[in-house]
Design an enzyme around this catalytic site. Structure first.
Site, short mmCIF file in Angstrom:
data_model
loop_
_atom_site.label_atom_id
_atom_site.label_comp_id
_atom_site.label_asym_id
_atom_site.label_seq_id
_atom_site.Cartn_x
_atom_site.Cartn_y
_atom_site.Cartn_z
N ASN A 158 12.94 6.55 1.00
CA ASN A 158 12.73 7.97 1.29
C ASN A 158 13.48 8.37 2.54
OD1 ASN A 158 10.94 9.18 3.62
ND2 ASN A 158 10.13 7.12 3.22
N PHE A 162 10.34 14.09 8.03
CA PHE A 162 9.20 14.80 8.61
C PHE A 162 9.06 16.22 8.06
CE2 PHE A 162 9.08 12.28 12.91
CZ PHE A 162 8.65 11.16 12.23
N SER A 224 10.28 6.24 12.54
CA SER A 224 10.89 6.65 11.28
C SER A 224 12.41 6.63 11.42
CB SER A 224 10.44 8.07 10.90
OG SER A 224 11.22 8.56 9.83
N ASN A 226 14.41 8.43 9.70
CA ASN A 226 14.95 9.62 9.05
C ASN A 226 15.08 10.84 9.94
OD1 ASN A 226 15.05 8.21 6.54
ND2 ASN A 226 12.83 8.53 6.33
N THR A 227 14.82 10.69 11.23
CA THR A 227 15.04 11.76 12.21
C THR A 227 15.98 11.21 13.27
OG1 THR A 227 12.87 12.77 11.83
CG2 THR A 227 13.96 13.27 13.91
N LYS A 264 3.19 3.38 16.27
CA LYS A 264 3.74 2.86 15.03
C LYS A 264 5.14 2.33 15.27
CE LYS A 264 3.98 3.74 10.08
NZ LYS A 264 3.53 4.63 8.99
N ASN A 295 6.64 0.56 10.06
CA ASN A 295 7.19 1.71 9.34
C ASN A 295 8.17 1.20 8.28
OD1 ASN A 295 8.04 4.44 8.75
ND2 ASN A 295 7.56 4.98 10.87
#
Length: 413
Positions: A158, A162, A224, A226-227, A264, A295
């Site tokens: 994925n 966010f 994460s 993805n940012t 996390k 994560n």
């Protein structure tokens, strides 16, 4: 009740017809209605969990991955799934930052991003629910498509980025939840930063101020992939500054001043990185109450390389992450001398996987990706298997298992 062959054949025919119909639908509203009918029809035979795996889950997987996610979320939101009838064994009860859990199995952040389905997730038998990631301002996240199945690998990639309805929308739902007389669940809020922000640290501080009074625990998510730039906040200097600001914000809360704060972590950290993080969280001003390990990963180890989908950018979760997350749980457990509670997550698809993470050092375990492939009955299966393992291996309670075999999972020197 056991289904006879005629009923089973008819259920199969209905499921296949519904699956073909669902595959042609274009509107998410129609998809939701169609799937609800499918689920309701099949679950007329209570506790026939194999039907989920045989018919419902394959039918749902005919849809795009993100549509399936929304479908599952709506089913939980409107409590379409039958309530779990499994009675948690007493050996699964465990303490959780001053609360008692009926079991140590939680749903990881990422499924219910906006706190829409907490009641439904509790119906499924989870001991605790983590919502989010939540950002201060609403944002759509990354462009679609951004979720991909790796079926052979029992994994998901994925790059949501966010996507969030923002603090205020989630806060209102949690306030409503807390106002219910019959609600006594444990709910954590996973906090993130906006993609376009002038002050990332201020975003987390705002999250503490907003959700501290209504959450059972808060999660600082700086892991994460993805940012852009988010994982840089795990470096020693930036993490120290961030956690000092977060802890200061907590002391200024008017209510729930002792709300636990968890960090996390990424599975892609080196041992040196982990040692730096431990040195940070051992300091009084930047201390945390717990860790979530781990994560998603940017690594593509342990997957079918011939699958073109594996080349998609994003965080990988599921079975390929299982061994790495367990190893890192053990490393963090040893590095912290077992003094900081760990929530273990990554590739948990059975009670055996859960037990593995607990004996490596996790006090609690979260599930997400395996639900995509196994359906809601997985939660009861994990609990039953875990309870049986605890007893058969000579333990009285799940708390007795924590960290008992941590050194076994450490890399061989």
């Amino acid at each position: 009740m056991i289904m006879d062959s005629d009923h089973l054949k008819e259920a199969g025919k209905q499921a296949m017809r519904a699956a073909r119909k669902i595959n042609r639908l274009r509107s998410l509203g129609i998809v939701t209605a169609g799937a609800a009918v499918l689920v309701a029809g099949i679950t007329a035979y209570k506790k026939q969990d194999s039907l989920y795996r045989t018919f419902v889950m394959p039918a749902v997987r005919l849809l795009p991955a993100e549509t399936s996610h929304q479908l599952a979320l709506l089913a939980c939101k409107y409590r379409v799934y039958p309530r779990s009838q499994y009675e948690d064994n007493a050996n699964l009860q465990t303490k959780f930052f001053g609360r008692m859990l009926k079991n140590p199995i939680g749903i990881a952040a990422g499924f219910d991003k906006n706190a829409e389905a907490v009641d439904g997730l509790q119906d499924m038998g989870f001991g605790f629910v983590e919502v989010g990631t939540v950002t201060p301002a609403a944002q759509e996240g990354n462009p679609k498509p951004r979720v991909f199945r790796l079926v052979e690998d029992r994994a998901i990639i994925n790059r949501y980025g966010f996507n969030s309805e923002g603090h205020q929308a989630v806060l209102q739902r949690l306030r409503l939840l807390r106002s219910k007389e019959d609600f006594n669940g444990v709910v954590g809020v996973n906090l993130g930063r906006n993609k376009e922000t002038m002050s990332p640290m201020a975003d987390y501080v705002q999250g503490v101020r907003v959700f501290g009074p209504v959450a059972d625990y808060l999660v600082i998510n700086v892991s994460s992939p993805n940012t852009k730039g988010l994982r840089d906040m795990q470096t020693k200097s930036k993490l120290t500054e961030l956690l000092e600001h977060v802890n200061e914000a907590r002391t200024r809360l008017e209510r729930n001043k002792n709300v636990p704060i968890l960090l996390k972590l990424s599975p892609d950290l080196s041992l040196s990185d982990m040692k730096d993080i431990v040195s940070v969280i051992n300091r009084k001003k930047s201390r945390v109450d717990g860790l979530i390990v781990t994560n998603t990963t940017v690594s593509r180890d342990n997957i079918n390389a011939s699958n073109k989908t594996a080349k998609e950018v994003g965080g990988l979760s599921g079975e390929p992450l299982r061994a790495r997350s367990t190893e890192m749980i053990a490393q963090m457990y040893v590095l912290t001398d077992g003094k900081i509670p760990i929530i273990g997550v990554g590739g948990v698809a059975s009670g055996y996987d859960a037990y593995e993470k607990i004996e490596a050092g996790a006090s609690y375990v979260q599930v997400y990706t395996a639900l995509v492939y196994e359906g809601p009955g997985l939660v009861d299966q994990i609990k039953a298997e875990l309870s049986s393992l605890i007893t058969s291996l000579g333990h009285a309670n799940v708390q007795d298992v924590v960290g008992t075999n941590a050194k076994f999972y450490l890399p061989k020197k």
